[in-house]
Design a protein around this motif. Sequence first.
Motif, PDB file in Angstrom:
ATOM      1  N   UNK A 293       0.832  -1.202   0.000  1.00 59.02           N
ATOM      2  CA  UNK A 293       0.000   0.000   0.000  1.00 59.02           C
ATOM      3  C   UNK A 293       0.868   1.255   0.000  1.00 59.02           C
ATOM      4  N   UNK A 294       1.939   1.233   0.814  1.00 62.99           N
ATOM      5  CA  UNK A 294       2.870   2.369   0.841  1.00 62.99           C
ATOM      6  C   UNK A 294       3.551   2.541  -0.511  1.00 62.99           C
ATOM      7  N   UNK A 295       3.947   1.414  -1.136  1.00 64.06           N
ATOM      8  CA  UNK A 295       4.597   1.490  -2.439  1.00 64.06           C
ATOM      9  C   UNK A 295       3.649   2.055  -3.496  1.00 64.06           C
ATOM     10  N   UNK A 296       2.376   1.664  -3.440  1.00 64.40           N
ATOM     11  CA  UNK A 296       1.403   2.190  -4.393  1.00 64.40           C
ATOM     12  C   UNK A 296       1.272   3.705  -4.250  1.00 64.40           C
ATOM     13  N   UNK A 297       1.192   4.171  -3.000  1.00 67.23           N
ATOM     14  CA  UNK A 297       1.139   5.617  -2.747  1.00 67.23           C
ATOM     15  C   UNK A 297       2.417   6.296  -3.222  1.00 67.23           C
ATOM     16  N   UNK A 298       3.546   5.616  -3.016  1.00 64.93           N
ATOM     17  CA  UNK A 298       4.829   6.181  -3.433  1.00 64.93           C
ATOM     18  C   UNK A 298       4.891   6.401  -4.941  1.00 64.93           C
ATOM     19  N   UNK A 299       4.413   5.421  -5.711  1.00 63.34           N
ATOM     20  CA  UNK A 299       4.432   5.586  -7.164  1.00 63.34           C
ATOM     21  C   UNK A 299       3.541   6.749  -7.594  1.00 63.34           C
ATOM     22  N   UNK A 300       2.412   6.915  -6.885  1.00 62.33           N
ATOM     23  CA  UNK A 300       1.561   8.061  -7.167  1.00 62.33           C
ATOM     24  C   UNK A 300       2.278   9.374  -6.916  1.00 62.33           C
ATOM     25  N   UNK A 301       3.066   9.433  -5.846  1.00 66.33           N
ATOM     26  CA  UNK A 301       3.829  10.645  -5.544  1.00 66.33           C
ATOM     27  C   UNK A 301       4.905  10.904  -6.600  1.00 66.33           C
ATOM     28  N   UNK A 302       5.542   9.849  -7.081  1.00 71.39           N
ATOM     29  CA  UNK A 302       6.566  10.021  -8.116  1.00 71.39           C
ATOM     30  C   UNK A 302       5.947  10.580  -9.399  1.00 71.39           C
ATOM     31  N   UNK A 303       4.769  10.076  -9.764  1.00 70.37           N
ATOM     32  CA  UNK A 303       4.082  10.605 -10.942  1.00 70.37           C
ATOM     33  C   UNK A 303       3.676  12.062 -10.725  1.00 70.37           C
ATOM     34  N   UNK A 304       3.224  12.391  -9.519  1.00 73.29           N
ATOM     35  CA  UNK A 304       2.867  13.772  -9.202  1.00 73.29           C
ATOM     36  C   UNK A 304       4.082  14.683  -9.322  1.00 73.29           C
TER      37      UNK A 304
END
Length: 304
Positions: free
Chosen positions: A44-55
Motif C-alpha cells: 500500500x505504501x509502495x502504491x502511494x509512493x508511485x503516485x507521488x513520483x508521478x505527481x
Amino acid sequence: MSAGGGTKAIIAALAANAGIAVAKFAGFLVTGSSSMLAEAVHSLADTSNQGLLLLGQKTSKRRATREHPFGFGRERYFYSFIVALMLFTLGAAFALYEGIHKIIEPQPLETPVVAVVILLVAICLEGYSFRTAMGESRKIKGNASWWRFIRQAKEPELPVVLLEDSGALLGLVFALLGVGLSVLTGNPVFDGIGTVFIGVLLGVIAIILIVEMKSLLIGEGATETDLATIVDELAAGKVERVIHIRTQYLGPDELLIAAKLALVPGLDTAAIAGAIDDAEARVRAKVPVATLIYLEPDLDRETR
C-alpha cells in the motif's frame, strides 16, 4: 534519461503494487499472518509512493515564475524524498512493530495455503515490475555498476523504483519463509520473525533513499566525467583557461553552469561576445542537460 522511461517503470510498479496490496490484505483477513499484514502495508505504501513520483514528474514541468525563476525541476527530488520517508515510517516502522508484537504474543495461522499462494503470485507481479525498472535503467546506466548508478543518478525515479522493487521481492521471500516455517514447525513465532526481517530490510532501503534524495534535493553538481567535458569544451577556441567554475542540477534535466573564463588578449567587445557564445554552444553540444550557462570573461591574474 527520457521522462518516458521513468514513467513506464513507475506505472508498471503502480499497477503491480495496487493489485498485490489488495490480495495481501485479503490474505491477512483469511490467515491472520503478521507477515501478510506487513507486506500488505508495504505494498500500500509502495502504491502511494508511485503516485507521488508521478505527481512529482507532473508538477516539475511547470513554467518558471518570478518567485521561482529557475523553475520547479527539484520537485521530482522533493517527492522522491517524501517517498523515502513514507517507506521508512509506513513500511519499516509498522513491520517492526507488528513483528515484535507477534513474537511476544504469537497467534496460530489460519488457512496458510492462501497466504502462500498470494505471496507466490505477488513475487511474479513484483518480478515483472522489477524487470521493467531494470530494463529502463540499463538504457542509461552504461558500464557503471548498479550501486554506482543508484548513487550517481540525477533522475530519482528509477533508483527509487529499483530499490523499492528489490526490497519488495526480498520482503516477499521473508514473508514466505516466515509463513512456511510456521506451518512446518507449528510455531507461529516464525511468522513474527519474518515480519521483523521485512521491517529491517525496508529500514535499510529507506535510509539509503533518504540519504541519496537529500543530496539531490540540497543540490548536486555535475559528475566528474561531465565536469571534465564541460571544462574541456569551455577551454577551446578563444578561451585560454577556465579560471573558476560551479555547476548544480536544478532538476534531473537542467544543469546550471557558472564560470569565469580567461580569453586571449586583445579581443574587442564583439569578439568577446562571440567567444562566449561559441563556448556555450560547444558545451551544449556535448552536455545537452546544460540548459542554463552563465559565462563571465575575466583577467587571468595567475599568469600575470
